[in-house]
Scaffold this motif. Structure first.
Motif, mmCIF file in Angstrom:
data_model
loop_
_atom_site.group_PDB
_atom_site.id
_atom_site.type_symbol
_atom_site.label_atom_id
_atom_site.label_comp_id
_atom_site.label_asym_id
_atom_site.label_seq_id
_atom_site.Cartn_x
_atom_site.Cartn_y
_atom_site.Cartn_z
ATOM 1 N N ALA A 169 0.747 -1.247 -0.006
ATOM 2 C CA ALA A 169 0.012 -0.089 -0.170
ATOM 3 C C ALA A 169 0.853 1.131 -0.054
ATOM 4 N N ASP A 170 1.920 1.211 0.816
ATOM 5 C CA ASP A 170 2.880 2.305 0.736
ATOM 6 C C ASP A 170 3.377 2.650 -0.767
ATOM 7 N N PHE A 171 3.972 1.414 -1.341
ATOM 8 C CA PHE A 171 4.422 1.535 -2.638
ATOM 9 C C PHE A 171 3.350 1.971 -3.564
ATOM 10 N N SER A 172 2.169 1.715 -3.434
ATOM 11 C CA SER A 172 1.198 2.405 -4.391
ATOM 12 C C SER A 172 0.626 3.696 -4.184
ATOM 13 N N ALA A 173 0.849 4.223 -2.849
ATOM 14 C CA ALA A 173 0.625 5.630 -2.620
ATOM 15 C C ALA A 173 1.696 6.240 -3.144
ATOM 16 N N ALA A 174 3.144 5.682 -2.988
ATOM 17 C CA ALA A 174 4.416 6.450 -3.509
ATOM 18 C C ALA A 174 4.250 6.666 -5.217
ATOM 19 N N LEU A 175 3.679 5.753 -5.735
ATOM 20 C CA LEU A 175 3.539 5.813 -7.265
ATOM 21 C C LEU A 175 2.566 6.686 -7.661
ATOM 22 N N ASP A 176 1.533 7.018 -6.840
ATOM 23 C CA ASP A 176 0.396 7.901 -7.103
ATOM 24 C C ASP A 176 1.079 9.293 -6.951
ATOM 25 N N LYS A 177 1.681 9.397 -5.935
ATOM 26 C CA LYS A 177 2.501 10.802 -5.818
ATOM 27 C C LYS A 177 3.370 11.168 -6.879
ATOM 28 N N ALA A 178 4.256 10.218 -6.924
ATOM 29 C CA ALA A 178 5.146 10.331 -8.215
ATOM 30 C C ALA A 178 4.595 10.664 -9.487
ATOM 31 N N LEU A 179 3.494 9.943 -10.079
ATOM 32 C CA LEU A 179 2.934 10.204 -10.940
ATOM 33 C C LEU A 179 2.176 11.616 -11.176
ATOM 34 N N ASP A 180 1.522 12.087 -10.192
ATOM 35 C CA ASP A 180 1.115 13.574 -9.994
ATOM 36 C C ASP A 180 1.973 14.196 -10.317
ATOM 37 N N TYR A 181 3.333 14.281 -9.700
ATOM 38 C CA TYR A 181 4.363 15.080 -10.102
ATOM 39 C C TYR A 181 4.980 15.065 -11.439
ATOM 40 N N ALA A 182 5.159 13.755 -11.960
ATOM 41 C CA ALA A 182 5.464 13.594 -13.124
ATOM 42 C C ALA A 182 4.710 14.359 -14.326
ATOM 43 N N LYS A 183 3.531 14.197 -14.267
ATOM 44 C CA LYS A 183 2.414 15.002 -15.057
ATOM 45 C C LYS A 183 2.609 16.375 -15.137
ATOM 46 N N VAL A 184 2.930 17.190 -13.791
ATOM 47 C CA VAL A 184 2.759 18.558 -13.783
ATOM 48 C C VAL A 184 4.297 19.010 -14.202
ATOM 49 N N LEU A 185 5.445 18.191 -13.873
ATOM 50 C CA LEU A 185 6.632 18.580 -14.482
ATOM 51 C C LEU A 185 6.885 18.224 -15.573
ATOM 52 N N ASP A 186 6.204 17.318 -16.369
ATOM 53 C CA ASP A 186 6.357 16.795 -17.760
ATOM 54 C C ASP A 186 7.749 16.109 -17.746
ATOM 55 N N CYS A 187 7.797 15.124 -16.671
ATOM 56 C CA CYS A 187 9.059 14.315 -16.413
ATOM 57 C C CYS A 187 8.834 12.973 -17.050
ATOM 58 N N ARG A 188 9.585 12.530 -17.818
ATOM 59 C CA ARG A 188 9.302 11.125 -18.449
ATOM 60 C C ARG A 188 9.964 9.898 -17.850
ATOM 61 N N THR A 189 10.749 10.236 -16.821
ATOM 62 C CA THR A 189 11.725 8.983 -16.522
ATOM 63 C C THR A 189 11.533 9.107 -14.797
ATOM 64 N N LEU A 190 11.009 7.717 -14.060
ATOM 65 C CA LEU A 190 10.875 7.778 -12.724
ATOM 66 C C LEU A 190 11.724 6.696 -12.173
ATOM 67 N N HIS A 191 12.345 6.900 -11.314
ATOM 68 C CA HIS A 191 13.374 5.970 -10.424
ATOM 69 C C HIS A 191 12.531 5.174 -9.402
ATOM 70 N N VAL A 192 12.398 4.022 -9.529
ATOM 71 C CA VAL A 192 11.854 3.098 -8.417
ATOM 72 C C VAL A 192 12.832 2.463 -7.345
ATOM 73 N N MET A 193 12.637 2.864 -6.422
ATOM 74 C CA MET A 193 13.611 2.255 -5.160
ATOM 75 C C MET A 193 12.945 1.384 -4.635
ATOM 76 N N SER A 194 13.935 0.360 -4.547
ATOM 77 C CA SER A 194 13.635 -1.311 -4.173
ATOM 78 C C SER A 194 13.413 -1.194 -2.588
ATOM 79 N N GLY A 195 14.321 -0.564 -1.623
ATOM 80 C CA GLY A 195 14.167 -0.779 -0.522
ATOM 81 C C GLY A 195 15.377 -1.508 0.183
#
Length: 284
Positions: free
Chosen positions: A81-107
């Motif tokens: 659930a934490d990962f899903s929430a992190a993905l949601d937030k990153a996608l929101d920022y990516a849309k606003v910033l027009d960023c096309r590459t996101l780094h997924v950290m494993s833990g």
């Protein structure tokens, strides 16, 4: 021509976060990278990018509380659930910033953790993330991080990350190739880089062994060899553009040697990648 990006989480530390975009643009950068942009509203960052004509090349998904040793959730059983929430937030920022590459950290691997279960969780979460972003035009990247700097980080070697990428099987899941981490953990940079470039979407460089400016220390990240990066000319240009305070002042001309010979197995591919400078702050 490779596209250079300044990592604003590592350099320009002498000015507040939102002022670093202008500082990078003043030194000739056309793109920037940020570890975690979430300290500022996405709209404020977007305004700085637009003001200075910059591209947001990459940023990380939220990775948890660093003061508690958290370095991502993607491979942590029970933290889906934490990962899903992190993905949601990153996608929101990516849309606003027009960023096309996101780094997924494993833990991090906790003491006594079942690493096979972590692997299964990682693959499952990545498949979910890749399904959600399949038609978005985004690229998701994974980075092997050395255990000298972050002991216990789950994704540690290029072989491990390569195997995970192939297991997930999504065409937009790629490698984030940090040559500093690669040299610390594995070495043999030229041959490994030649083999890994087809899987690579983003490159990072810094000098070994202390993550200094790229022309300090072993110099292998920029050189690899004279055949790979036309090392002497490139190294000379980066040294010229590096000031005494340790700020890398680089324009696109600094890496022009990379694409002079398109027949070279690496030079013929590297022009499609962002190359990011991320060095420790030595100004204090």
């Amino acid at each position: 021509m490779p596209k250079l990006a300044a990592n604003l989480s590592w350099i320009y530390q002498e000015v507040p976060f939102l002022q670093r975009f202008g500082a990078a643009a003043a030194h000739g950068f056309k793109a920037v990278e940020i570890l975690f942009p979430y300290e500022a509203p996405a709209a404020d960052i977007a305004a700085e990018l637009k003001k200075h004509g910059l591209t947001q090349a990459l940023f990380n998904l939220p990775a948890g509380d660093a003061t508690k040793g958290e370095r991502g959730f993607a491979a942590l059983p029970g933290r889906e659930a934490d990962f899903s929430a992190a993905l949601d937030k990153a996608l929101d920022y990516a849309k606003v910033l027009d960023c096309r590459t996101l780094h997924v950290m494993s833990g991090m691997i906790a003491p006594g953790a079942d690493v096979k279960a972590m692997h299964r969780t990682f693959v499952s979460n990545l498949r979910m993330a890749c399904d959600r972003t399949a038609k978005s035009g985004l690229t998701l990247v994974l980075e092997p991080i050395n255990h000298r700097d972050i002991p216990g980080y789950f994704t540690n070697t290029t072989a491990q990350v390569e195997a995970i990428i192939r297991e997930v099987g999504a065409p937009h899941l790629k490698l984030q190739l940090d040559l500093y981490h690669l040299q610390v953990t594995e070495g043999d940079l030229q041959k490994r880089t030649e083999r890994l470039f087809p899987l690579t979407a983003h490159v990072q460089i810094a000098g070994n062994p202390d993550r200094n400016e790229p022309d300090i220390g072993e110099k292998l990240e920029l050189q690899l060899s004279n055949d790979l990066l036309s090392g002497s000319a490139l190294l000379s240009e980066v040294r010229r553009l590096t000031d005494a305070a340790g700020v890398v002042r680089v324009t696109k001309a600094a890496l022009s040697a990379l694409t002079q010979d398109k027949s070279h197995p690496v030079r013929g591919k590297v022009h499609d990648h962002f190359v990011s400078f991320r060095v420790r702050d030595h100004s204090a």
